[in-house]
Design a protein around this motif. Structure first.
Motif, PDB file in Angstrom:
ATOM      1  N   THR A  50      42.869  92.483  61.215  1.00  0.00           N
ATOM      2  CA  THR A  50      43.155  92.831  62.068  1.00  0.00           C
ATOM      3  C   THR A  50      43.666  92.088  63.529  1.00  0.00           C
ATOM      4  O   THR A  50      44.075  93.062  64.502  1.00  0.00           O
ATOM      5  N   GLU A  53      47.595  92.453  63.437  1.00  0.00           N
ATOM      6  CA  GLU A  53      47.770  93.778  64.323  1.00  0.00           C
ATOM      7  C   GLU A  53      47.492  93.906  65.463  1.00  0.00           C
ATOM      8  O   GLU A  53      48.660  94.639  66.068  1.00  0.00           O
ATOM      9  N   ARG A  56      50.194  92.153  66.708  1.00  0.00           N
ATOM     10  CA  ARG A  56      52.084  92.939  66.773  1.00  0.00           C
ATOM     11  C   ARG A  56      51.684  94.448  68.255  1.00  0.00           C
ATOM     12  O   ARG A  56      52.474  94.236  68.967  1.00  0.00           O
TER      13      ARG A  56
ATOM     14  N   GLU B  15      57.200  92.690  60.968  1.00  0.00           N
ATOM     15  CA  GLU B  15      56.041  92.490  62.116  1.00  0.00           C
ATOM     16  C   GLU B  15      57.122  92.384  63.241  1.00  0.00           C
ATOM     17  O   GLU B  15      57.959  92.776  62.749  1.00  0.00           O
ATOM     18  N   ARG B 197      47.233 100.339  66.862  1.00  0.00           N
ATOM     19  CA  ARG B 197      46.819  98.925  65.770  1.00  0.00           C
ATOM     20  C   ARG B 197      47.501 100.087  64.541  1.00  0.00           C
ATOM     21  O   ARG B 197      48.096  99.878  63.927  1.00  0.00           O
ATOM     22  N   ARG B 201      51.685  99.817  61.366  1.00  0.00           N
ATOM     23  CA  ARG B 201      50.702  99.841  60.093  1.00  0.00           C
ATOM     24  C   ARG B 201      52.371  99.933  59.382  1.00  0.00           C
ATOM     25  O   ARG B 201      53.003 100.816  59.763  1.00  0.00           O
TER      26      ARG B 201
END
Lengths: 189, 201
Positions: A50, A53, A56, B15, B197, B201
């Motif tokens: 998590t 993420e 990001r 990423e 988020r 992915r």
């Protein structure tokens, strides 16, 4: 995953440390909690993935850029500033009962102070960041907040009233202007 | 040549890395030209104001689009610049013109946002809509998905995310602007990030 972590899981099944991950990324945890969290992350796959993420997302937010407006925008703006057309005349045309109901008099009072501050008129009248200035600002902010509460309550009762919505918009904006002006005054002292 | 923010890691995963130069808040103002044009515009020179508009409108329009969505963005952009034109006499050059204009825009948008929040028919974004998030996407697709995802965030979380992560305001500043406690701003930010988020992915 540690046994402790499993026993701490909420009813939804999420690791309770997940709610602290944004604060960790932003460096807002106290050192002790941050150290605990780092130790936890090393043992918790959910938090480890998590947090990657979330990083990001933060990085992507920083790449969000300007957007070229439609070509039609400038001619309309030019037309409006040349014609001197008022931007938002409707709330100025509110009837007095509506104005009183919506706390308009308070907004006008605060707006006048904001204007005085913005145009520097208070600089001749007030010696600096003295208590009367601070007290006046705080009183006017409180007036705005009280006015906003009244307007919001009025909107709750009359949700379709266009006058009230525009007045709410104008009062929020005027309050923000006052805060901004006060901050500038403070910096200038 | 611009470097892609999407990098391939050794393990094959993608990423997103920070590219400082693309951050809009760091685009430098042509301060001398701005001050000169602002002074001329304050004297009624519409051509000087148009030059200010050309330099600053993309950043302001981006903010309008993200805060309000495109249907209202152009209208808001017009209001911001008309308002700035009328307030130019109050601009004293103690901050960069771009910074001053940005505050004019933020204040106006927050007012619009509050008024809109009182109109249920325009406030249908309480539920977070899912976008396709799986499968290979190039840089442009990723960015478009991300922009769309921002605009689908619930009102409160969207405003906090834009002000904090995109524009760089602190929670204390955001709390003052949105009339919420800093703790509320923090929890809204976390909520927004947790929602977004899934699109990366």
């Amino acid at each position: 995953m540690t046994q402790d972590t499993d026993s701490e899981r909420s009813a939804s099944g999420a690791c309770p440390w997940v709610s602290r991950l944004s604060d960790h990324i932003d460096g807002r945890l106290d050192p002790g909690t941050d150290a605990q969290l780092r130790t936890h992350i090393a043992a918790c796959e959910e938090c480890e993935s998590t947090i990657a993420e979330l990083r990001r997302v933060v990085a992507m937010a920083r790449t969000v850029g300007p957007i070229e407006p439609p070509a039609s925008a400038w001619p309309r703006i030019a037309s409006r500033i040349r014609s001197g057309a008022p931007m938002r005349p409707a709330w100025l045309r509110m009837s007095m009962p509506q104005a009183i109901a919506a706390g308009l008099t308070l907004a006008f009072g605060s707006g006048a102070l904001a204007w005085m501050l913005a145009t520097g008129q208070t600089e001749q009248r007030l010696p600096g960041p003295e208590e009367p200035t601070v007290a006046a600002l705080e009183a006017n902010l409180a007036s705005y907040d009280a006015a906003l509460a009244e307007i919001e309550e009025a909107i709750r009762i009359q949700p379709d009233d266009a006058y009230l919505r525009r007045h709410l918009e104008a009062t929020i904006e005027a309050r923000a202007d006052l805060v901004e002006t006060a901050a500038r005054l403070n910096l200038a002292q | 040549m611009a470097r892609s923010p999407v990098q391939q890691r050794d393990d094959g995963q993608k990423e997103v890395v920070l590219i400082e130069l693309e951050r809009p808040a760091r685009v430098p103002d042509d301060k001398t030209q701005d001050l000169d044009d602002a002074a001329r515009a304050a004297g009624g020179d519409v051509a000087a104001f148009e030059r200010l508009y050309r330099r600053h409108s993309p950043r302001i329009y981006g903010l309008c689009c993200r805060m309000l969505g495109e249907p209202d963005a152009e209208d808001a952009l017009q209001d911001v610049f008309v308002r700035a034109w009328r307030k130019l006499a109050l601009f004293r050059g103690d901050a960069a013109f771009g910074t001053w204009l940005y505050r004019v825009a933020i204040n106006h948008l927050l007012g619009r946002r509050a008024a809109r929040a009182s109109r249920p028919e325009l406030n249908a974004t309480n539920a977070v809509e899912r976008l396709p998030a799986s499968g290979p996407r190039d840089r442009v697709d990723l960015r478009v998905d991300f922009e769309r995802a921002i605009r689908r965030l619930p009102e409160g979380a969207r405003a906090v995310f834009i002000l904090h992560d995109v524009e760089g305001y602190t929670h204390e500043e955001i709390g003052e602007m949105l009339r919420v406690k800093p703790g509320t701003s923090k929890s809204q930010l976390h909520r927004a990030r947790m929602t977004l988020r899934q699109y990366l992915r």
